[in-house]
Scaffold this motif. Structure first.
Motif, short mmCIF file in Angstrom:
data_model
loop_
_atom_site.label_atom_id
_atom_site.label_comp_id
_atom_site.label_asym_id
_atom_site.label_seq_id
_atom_site.Cartn_x
_atom_site.Cartn_y
_atom_site.Cartn_z
N ILE A 277 -114.73 30.80 67.38
CA ILE A 277 -115.95 30.16 67.92
C ILE A 277 -117.21 30.87 67.43
N PRO A 278 -117.31 32.23 67.53
CA PRO A 278 -118.51 32.88 66.99
C PRO A 278 -118.68 32.65 65.49
N ALA A 279 -117.56 32.70 64.73
CA ALA A 279 -117.66 32.48 63.29
C ALA A 279 -118.20 31.08 62.98
N LEU A 280 -117.71 30.08 63.72
CA LEU A 280 -118.17 28.71 63.51
C LEU A 280 -119.65 28.58 63.84
N LEU A 281 -120.08 29.15 64.96
CA LEU A 281 -121.48 29.03 65.37
C LEU A 281 -122.40 29.77 64.41
N ILE A 282 -121.99 30.98 63.98
CA ILE A 282 -122.82 31.74 63.04
C ILE A 282 -122.90 31.02 61.70
N GLY A 283 -121.76 30.48 61.26
CA GLY A 283 -121.76 29.75 60.00
C GLY A 283 -122.68 28.55 60.03
N ILE A 284 -122.63 27.79 61.12
CA ILE A 284 -123.51 26.62 61.26
C ILE A 284 -124.97 27.06 61.29
N ALA A 285 -125.25 28.15 62.05
CA ALA A 285 -126.62 28.65 62.16
C ALA A 285 -127.17 29.07 60.79
N LEU A 286 -126.34 29.76 59.99
CA LEU A 286 -126.79 30.20 58.66
C LEU A 286 -127.10 29.01 57.77
N GLN A 287 -126.27 27.98 57.86
CA GLN A 287 -126.51 26.80 57.02
C GLN A 287 -127.78 26.08 57.45
N VAL A 288 -128.02 25.99 58.76
CA VAL A 288 -129.25 25.35 59.25
C VAL A 288 -130.48 26.14 58.80
N MET A 289 -130.40 27.48 58.91
CA MET A 289 -131.53 28.33 58.50
C MET A 289 -131.78 28.19 57.00
N ARG A 290 -130.71 28.11 56.21
CA ARG A 290 -130.88 27.98 54.76
C ARG A 290 -131.57 26.65 54.42
#
Length: 300
Positions: A277-290
């Motif tokens: 769950i943390p990996a999925l949320l961090i991954g999504i957040a990084l893509q949104v920020m990019r």
């Protein structure tokens, strides 16, 4: 770099969460089944009193052997078919298996064979001619194990001597070689039976069966049993149970099997959710920020 890292975390998180869901909801139903390669020898010992024919009894040590094998050809994904042979013998001389009726030392006290089928998940008897020969005895209740994830409640358990399912009442917990077991008490009083060919009498027993609650396997069993003739005289009285070696072996096997099941049921989902769950949320957040950063650069 951030793009690839974010996508990688998203994929990893999704994979771990999917794995956790499968381990929690799908895998137990596939794994919690009685194995089709079951082939076991159960050893018991104790003492017996046998009628001497004059109203008295003779006491001596006894052994019991019970061999249970699965018939894989008759079994399927839901039902397992068993063949069982058992005997009770006088523990005299070097004896490590059943003896024949023609044993010169006359050590054989009783012998029987049995065919039965059970549900691979619940342990309940299956009375269906699809699996059993016409000569098979009709059974009900649990027969040779408890269901996976056994509960602290009363179950119906097949008693071959009285010929019916009887209550097996939950009677607390114990620990055997570090393994927690559930105790189930079975009491039968004065059930009418044929104690020997042509001789009617009664049968009584006080039996305790100790179960590994995760796998439903029988770890230990001990009982006091009495068979009386029609005049109330002792025909056969038994005080016996699993041998110490049998109990130790059962406990070790149950601990290993329970550990494997708990790894799938508990550990894999826990790690999957905690990491996924943390990996999925961090991954999504990084893509949104990019993407926001890329849009801002484009606007500038």
């Amino acid at each position: 770099m951030r793009k690839g890292f974010g996508i990688g975390l998203t994929v990893l998180g999704g994979f771990l969460i999917t794995l956790a869901l499968l381990a929690q909801f799908w895998a137990p139903g596939q794994l919690m089944k009685t194995p089709l390669d079951t082939d076991s020898l159960t050893l018991l010992d104790g003492t017996a009193q046998l009628s001497d024919g004059t109203g008295g009894t003779n006491e001596f040590p006894v052994k019991a052997f019970s061999v249970t094998r699965a018939d894989s050809e008759r079994s399927d994904s839901d039902v397992i078919v068993f063949q069982n042979s058992s005997c009770l013998v006088k523990d005299e001389g070097e004896i490590d298996e059943c003896v024949s009726a023609s044993d010169p030392q006359e050590r054989l006290l009783s012998a029987s064979t049995d065919n039965f089928a059970t549900d691979r998940r619940t342990g309940e008897a299956v009375d269906d001619p699809k699996y059993l020969p016409p000569s098979a005895e009709q059974k009900s209740g649990l027969v040779n194990k408890w269901p996976f994830l056994a509960e602290k409640k009363t179950y119906q358990y097949w008693d071959g001597f009285s010929g019916e399912a009887v209550p097996a009442t939950y009677d607390g917990t114990d620990t055997i070689d570090g393994l927690e077991v559930y105790n189930y008490k079975i009491v039968v009083s004065d059930a009418p039976i044929e104690v020997t060919d042509g001789v009617q009498g009664t049968y009584s027993t006080d039996r305790t069966i100790q179960i590994d609650p995760t796998t439903g396997a029988i770890v230990n069993q001990f009982e006091t049993q009495e068979r009386l003739d029609g005049d109330g005289n002792v025909f056969l009285a038994l005080d016996y149970g699993f041998t110490d070696e049998q109990v130790a072996d059962n406990a070790e096997t149950s601990k290993s099997n329970a550990s494997s099941l708990n790894l799938i049921r508990k550990t894999v989902p826990l790690i999957g959710y905690l990491v996924g769950i943390p990996a999925l949320l961090i991954g999504i957040a990084l893509q949104v920020m990019r993407r926001r950063s890329a849009n801002a650069t484009a606007d500038a």
